[in-house]
Design a protein around this motif. Sequence first.
Motif, PDB file in Angstrom:
ATOM      1  N   SER A   1       0.831  -1.185   0.000  1.00 32.24           N
ATOM      2  CA  SER A   1       0.000   0.000   0.000  1.00 32.24           C
ATOM      3  C   SER A   1       0.864   1.233   0.000  1.00 32.24           C
ATOM      4  N   GLY A   2       0.294   2.308  -0.493  1.00 35.19           N
ATOM      5  CA  GLY A   2       0.999   3.572  -0.559  1.00 35.19           C
ATOM      6  C   GLY A   2       0.709   4.399   0.668  1.00 35.19           C
TER       7      GLY A   2
ATOM      8  N   VAL B   1      -2.031   0.514  -4.596  1.00 31.72           N
ATOM      9  CA  VAL B   1      -0.890   0.828  -5.449  1.00 31.72           C
ATOM     10  C   VAL B   1      -1.240   0.544  -6.911  1.00 31.72           C
TER      11      VAL B   1
ATOM     12  N   ASN C   1       4.265   0.513  -9.245  1.00 30.09           N
ATOM     13  CA  ASN C   1       4.674  -0.775  -8.704  1.00 30.09           C
ATOM     14  C   ASN C   1       6.087  -1.127  -9.178  1.00 30.09           C
TER      15      ASN C   1
ATOM     16  N   GLU D   1      10.972   2.754  -2.978  1.00 32.45           N
ATOM     17  CA  GLU D   1       9.791   1.983  -3.373  1.00 32.45           C
ATOM     18  C   GLU D   1       8.733   2.960  -3.884  1.00 32.45           C
TER      19      GLU D   1
ATOM     20  N   LYS E   1       5.775   2.516  -4.620  1.00 37.01           N
ATOM     21  CA  LYS E   1       4.434   2.307  -4.058  1.00 37.01           C
ATOM     22  C   LYS E   1       4.141   3.277  -2.917  1.00 37.01           C
TER      23      LYS E   1
ATOM     24  N   ALA F   1       1.770   6.194  -3.832  1.00 35.57           N
ATOM     25  CA  ALA F   1       0.350   5.951  -4.137  1.00 35.57           C
ATOM     26  C   ALA F   1      -0.551   6.777  -3.227  1.00 35.57           C
TER      27      ALA F   1
END
Length: 198
Positions: free
Chosen positions: A57-58, A64, A69, A81, A83, A86
């Motif tokens: 999860s963001g 995400v 991704n 990362e 993500k 998000a």
Amino acid sequence: MRARTLLPAALAAALLTLTACGSGDGSASAGDAGTSPSKASSPAQSPADSHDSGSGSGSQGAKVPEALNFSATTVDGKPFEAKTLAGKPTVLWFWAPWCPTCKGQAAATAKVAADYQGKANVVGVAGLDKNAAMRAFVSDTGTGSFPHLSDENGEVWKRFEITQQSFYVILDQTGKTVFEGVLPGGKGLADKVAALTG
């Protein structure tokens, strides 16, 4: 044998140099099919992709999107990362250390990053050179207040099908591409981000 491997890379770099660094305005929205040299609305899979497709999860538990991704490394060697971006509008700024147009966009991009901190993400994606030159660009332009990815191998550039430096890809909070193109001097970037943050 080594010359055979270097020749395609040298030709690609020469083509990017000829087509880029902001000749004309080059801007296009995601809906302008065929007018933009990039197709960031549907990122291609690449080695930079995260292996846990769509999981995680963001910010604040946001789902995400596929566009975010992937994993990368920052110019200062830290893991990154995507993500984590998000749930908020995101500006991806594709630049090269030797590009004068990119240097001309630096101040406006840094101002947007500062003005919209906490409301939108701004991430530089450096390519077409070595990491030392990327770090020097960040230092020289005073853009160290937001993350810059070291994309020496071009994995993130390929993912978003970027074919020239000094190029912006703007995603809304759902990860949909809402703009892709060149913004000379960064002009108009703040308005585009403001429209996404309300």
